[in-house]
Design an enzyme around this catalytic site. Structure first.
Site, mmCIF file in Angstrom:
data_model
loop_
_atom_site.group_PDB
_atom_site.id
_atom_site.type_symbol
_atom_site.label_atom_id
_atom_site.label_comp_id
_atom_site.label_asym_id
_atom_site.label_seq_id
_atom_site.Cartn_x
_atom_site.Cartn_y
_atom_site.Cartn_z
ATOM 1 N N GLY A 1 -2.291 3.398 31.715
ATOM 2 C CA GLY A 1 -2.618 3.452 33.147
ATOM 3 C C GLY A 1 -2.223 2.139 33.817
ATOM 4 C CB VAL B 1 10.232 -13.062 34.210
ATOM 5 C CG1 VAL B 1 11.660 -13.413 34.598
ATOM 6 C CG2 VAL B 1 10.171 -11.654 33.613
ATOM 7 C CG ASP C 1 -11.194 2.490 31.985
ATOM 8 O OD1 ASP C 1 -11.391 2.837 33.165
ATOM 9 O OD2 ASP C 1 -10.604 3.192 31.158
ATOM 10 C CB ALA D 1 -25.020 2.632 44.896
ATOM 11 C CG HIS E 1 -4.838 8.332 39.990
ATOM 12 N ND1 HIS E 1 -5.437 9.543 39.819
ATOM 13 C CD2 HIS E 1 -4.404 7.933 38.772
ATOM 14 C CE1 HIS E 1 -5.352 9.891 38.535
ATOM 15 N NE2 HIS E 1 -4.733 8.925 37.882
HETATM 16 O O1 F6P Z 1 -7.529 3.902 31.530
HETATM 17 C C1 F6P Z 1 -7.741 3.705 32.878
HETATM 18 C C2 F6P Z 1 -8.018 4.966 33.591
HETATM 19 O O2 F6P Z 1 -7.953 4.598 34.897
HETATM 20 C C3 F6P Z 1 -9.322 5.711 33.269
HETATM 21 O O3 F6P Z 1 -10.476 5.174 33.844
HETATM 22 C C4 F6P Z 1 -9.009 7.089 33.785
HETATM 23 O O4 F6P Z 1 -9.814 8.041 33.191
HETATM 24 C C5 F6P Z 1 -7.579 7.247 33.399
HETATM 25 O O5 F6P Z 1 -7.024 5.950 33.396
HETATM 26 C C6 F6P Z 1 -6.772 8.165 34.264
HETATM 27 O O6 F6P Z 1 -5.505 8.277 33.712
HETATM 28 P P1 F6P Z 1 -4.277 9.036 34.357
HETATM 29 O O7 F6P Z 1 -3.620 8.099 35.308
HETATM 30 O O8 F6P Z 1 -3.403 9.358 33.211
HETATM 31 O O9 F6P Z 1 -4.809 10.229 35.082
#
Ligand code: F6P
Length: 319
Positions: free
Chosen positions: A11, A24, A127, A186, A249
């Site tokens: 990710g 670099v 994470d 929260a 994302h």
């Molecule tokens: O590993 C980081 C992460 O952002 C996780 O928290 C999440 O579950 C996962 O990647 C999502 O991955 P992808 O981009 O493959 O959907």
């Protein structure tokens, strides 16, 4: 050492570009030829390397994502895939490799190290579950993204007297959920590391509601439960109007924060310096504001970074 490669895997996260730039520039200053592999281990297995000069890494410090692109590769987990990568590295004359990524990517780095190839890993995963580093790259930026979004949602939650279940990333890690809950005030943080009782949460929300507090924010780590089910349960139990927001994302992108730019610059430099000085099989990380290096063997077999302190803090603050 004359030629060093670099790749970003798994990710993506903000700060990867800044790390590549730093690595670099450090290499070039020491007359090392630098090569970037596209799409992580996929590029390595295809021998898809591009020469990185000073110009190719200018203007990227402030950009999220990774211009080398990233991927998750099943093939690289196999001995055949790893052999392909090794053959390409040797054919291209690459003598050392810097690998940015989370636990899966660092496990790949360890595999190359065990096969005798010099590697240095850099922890990059929002994470924040990688041991032997206080913070992984991209975590701070992701948290700032989340906090901006939650603050916005709090405004509309209070205007409409609603409860929001906001899902953040973290399949197995509650770091983003617990820290963002602390930083936004929260009501609840629901994380995979700790079981929760939904009826207890509903009861507490009802008590708050009866005291006149008619809106609430529940931050849910994606691996801790189903956001819609939790929202429906709250609605059914106490009649509180609920909404779900999945941040998805959005959390992973955007301009890196100062913290991530600095961390990236420090880790990228250190990784290349270690390779040049003949050290290998290590992961660079941050400990008490110093850059440290830990054997990848220890990182991979180490316990996932414990989230206890944040979870305890959240508890004390009534989250
Ligand atoms: O590993 C980081 C992460 O952002 C996780 O928290 C999440 O579950 C996962 O990647 C999502 O991955 P992808 O981009 O493959 O959907």
């Amino acid at each position: 050492m004359k030629k060093i490669g670099i790749l970003t895997s798994g990710g993506d996260c903000s700060g990867m570009n800044a790390t590549i730039r730093s690595a670099v520039r450090t290499g070039l200053r020491m007359n090392i030829e630098m090569v970037g592999f596209r799409k992580g281990y996929l590029g390595l297995m295809k021998g898809d390397g591009i020469t990185l000069d000073s110009k190719s890494v200018s203007g990227i410090l402030h950009r999220g994502g990774t211009f080398l692109q990233s991927a998750r590769s099943q093939e690289f987990r196999t001995p055949e895939g790893q052999q392909k990568a090794l053959d390409n590295l040797r054919n291209l004359g690459v003598e050392g490799l810097v690998i940015l990524g989370g636990d899966g990517s660092l496990t790949g780095a360890l595999a190359l190290h065990r096969l005798g190839f010099p590697v240095i890993g850099i922890p990059a995963s929002i994470d924040n579950d990688i041991p032997f580093t206080d913070m992984a790259l991209g975590v701070d930026t992701a948290l700032n993204n989340i906090i901006y979004a939650v603050d916005c949602i709090k405004d509309t939650a209070s205007s409409h007297a609603r409860a929001f279940v906001i899902e953040v990333m973290g399949r197995n890690s509650g770091y983003l959920a617990s820290v963002s809950a602390i930083a936004t005030g929260a009501e609840f943080a629901l994380v995979p590391e700790r079981e929760f009782d939904l009826s207890e949460i509903c009861q507490q929300l009802r008590a708050r509601y009866e005291e006149g507090r008619d809106n609430a924010i529940i931050i849910l780590a994606e691996g801790a439960g189903n956001a819609q089910h939790i929202a429906d349960s709250i609605k059914d139990a106490i009649g509180f109007e609920t909404r779900v927001t999945v941040l998805g994302h959005y959390q992973r992108g955007g301009a890196p924060t100062v913290f991530d730019r600095l961390l990236a610059s420090r880790l990228g430099k250190k990784a290349v310096e270690l390779l040049i000085s003949g050290q290998q099989g290590l992961m660079v990380g941050l400990s008490c504001n110093a850059i440290i290096a830990t054997p990848l063997e220890d990182v991979i077999k180490g316990e996932k970074r414990p989230q206890d302190e944040m979870l305890r803090l959240a508890e004390v603050l009534g989250i």
